[in-house]
Design an enzyme around this catalytic site. Structure first.
Site, mmCIF file in Angstrom:
data_model
loop_
_atom_site.group_PDB
_atom_site.id
_atom_site.type_symbol
_atom_site.label_atom_id
_atom_site.label_comp_id
_atom_site.label_asym_id
_atom_site.label_seq_id
_atom_site.Cartn_x
_atom_site.Cartn_y
_atom_site.Cartn_z
ATOM 1 N N CYS A 127 0.859 -1.187 0.000
ATOM 2 C CA CYS A 127 0.000 0.000 0.000
ATOM 3 C C CYS A 127 0.890 1.230 0.000
ATOM 4 O O CYS A 127 1.889 1.269 0.710
ATOM 5 C CB CYS A 127 -0.891 0.002 1.241
ATOM 6 S SG CYS A 127 -1.966 1.466 1.330
ATOM 7 N N CYS A 159 0.652 0.455 10.389
ATOM 8 C CA CYS A 159 0.211 -0.637 9.511
ATOM 9 C C CYS A 159 1.381 -1.359 8.846
ATOM 10 O O CYS A 159 2.240 -0.730 8.218
ATOM 11 C CB CYS A 159 -0.725 -0.071 8.448
ATOM 12 S SG CYS A 159 -1.205 -1.282 7.210
ATOM 13 N N CYS A 204 -5.346 -7.930 10.949
ATOM 14 C CA CYS A 204 -5.127 -6.946 9.891
ATOM 15 C C CYS A 204 -3.850 -6.168 10.133
ATOM 16 O O CYS A 204 -3.509 -5.861 11.263
ATOM 17 C CB CYS A 204 -6.293 -5.969 9.839
ATOM 18 S SG CYS A 204 -7.763 -6.704 9.181
#
Ligand code: SAH
Ligand code: SF4
Length: 353
Positions: free
Chosen positions: A115, A122, A343
């Protein structure tokens, strides 16, 4: 596999119909193939036994139904969470996770390899951007996971690797396939697209009339703090995103889910709680409080290494206070941590191999 084969999976019903008609085939054949590909999940044209043999042979010669292959299926120690690692035809590794609870079996799917948005909490962000997934690769995660799991998948969240609205066309195409009445498995009402916030794309998604649910990765109600942990906020402010979310809700009805990864001292202070309560009243919303999976082991340097999870007490305090205000709160548990299924921990280890 013959590299020259064109991918058929990922085409919407309309695209399949146009393709077949342009090739001189009857339009209803497109429906048959659509049904075999997306409902019956066949991986060979020869299994499409109501399609004429000559058409099956032609399709076999020119097209491929395979977009992903399974590399690994890992089951958490409590047996509940299953993580799939899939390889794309170009060799990238992506991840999908099944997270069951009492009421539903949710599949979390990826839309990009890596990403570009670099959110500091993240793991996918740490990877940087590698590639967009095609609509076929997005949809195939559902087909392959369904085939390799004992009970039916009831819900889908676009919350795996990547930012769905930065791969907008493939994301919308995959949703359009789910939206067909023929795709009996899952209705759009059971699908949630999660975004860190691209206002124009949120509006575009609303305008498609695909009535999916929207989750907005909020993580802080303060512009400056949000910018620190999510650099994209400098480009697309919280304010402009909230206006877009407003627009989305007006068009589609329902509620937005605010995702909120709880970070000690960053977004779990008293003033954060007050701001979160205020923001939740702005429009119909529910809040998903998410325990943070630390990245310190992956990137000890820099901000990601310094971020710490809020204590359990702090998370529960937030949940209690929000509920006292009649705000719907979901507390995501950390099921599946032993297989790094949570996640933000996706496919990284494998991708490095
Ligand atoms: N790009 C989209 C969707 C994928 S990320 C988005 O940002 O919304 C989806 C969610 O993963 C984020 O909202 C965040 O809640 C969660 N997440 C990312 N890193 C995490 C971590 N280290 N611990 C817990 N949750 C994380
Ligand atoms: Fe990308 Fe979402 Fe991770 Fe941010 S949280 S880096 S937008 S995948």
């Amino acid at each position: 596999m013959n590299k020259k084969l064109k991918p058929l999976k990922g085409l919407t019903l309309k695209e399949l119909q146009d393709l077949f008609v342009s090739e001189g085939e009857a339009k209803f054949r497109a429906l048959q193939v659509f049904n075999w590909m997306y409902n019956y999940k066949v991986t060979s044209f020869h299994d499409m036994n109501n399609v004429s043999l000559s058409l099956r042979n032609k399709l076999e010669d020119e097209y491929s139904l395979l977009t992903l292959s399974m590399v690994e299926k890992a089951v958490s120690s409590d047996g509940a969470t299953v993580k799939f690692l899939f390889k794309t035809n170009s060799g990238s590794i992506i991840e999908s996770v099944i997270i069951p609870d009492e009421k539903r079996t949710t599949l979390c799917i990826s839309t990009q390899v890596g990403c570009p948005l670099d959110c500091k909490f993240c793991a996918t962000g740490l990877m940087g951007y590698k590639a967009n997934l095609s609509a076929g690769e997005i949809f195939d995660q559902y087909l392959l996971a369904s085939k390799n799991y004992a009970s039916p998948i009831t819900n889908i969240v676009y919350m795996g690797m990547g930012e769905p609205l930065l791969n907008y066309d493939s994301t919308v195409k995959s949703l359009s396939i789910f939206s067909e009445e023929l795709t009996k498995g899952i209705s759009l009402k059971k699908i949630t697209v999660s975004t860190s916030g691209i206002p124009e794309r949120i509006r575009n998604l609303a305008d498609t009339n695909l009535k999916v649910k929207l989750a907005f990765s909020l993580h802080s109600c303060f512009e400056n703090i949000r910018s620190e942990i999510m650099p994209i906020n400098d480009k697309y402010s919280l304010k402009s995103n909230l206006e877009a979310v407003d627009y989305f809700l007006k068009k589609t009805g329902g509620r937005v889910t605010y995702e909120y990864v709880m970070l000690e001292g960053v977004n779990d202070r008293k003033e954060d709680l007050t701001a979160l309560i205020k923001l939740s009243r702005r429009m119909p919303a529910k809040i998903n409080l998410i325990p943070f999976n630390s990245l310190a082991h992956m990137n000890p340097e820099g901000m990601s290494g310094r971020l710490k999870p809020s204590t359990k007490d702090r998370i529960e305090l937030f949940a209690d206070k929000l509920r006292d205000e009649n705000i719907t709160v979901m507390l995501r548990n950390t099921k599946g941590q032993d297989i790094a299924a949570a996640c933000g921990q996706l496919a990284i280890k494998f991708g490095d191999k």
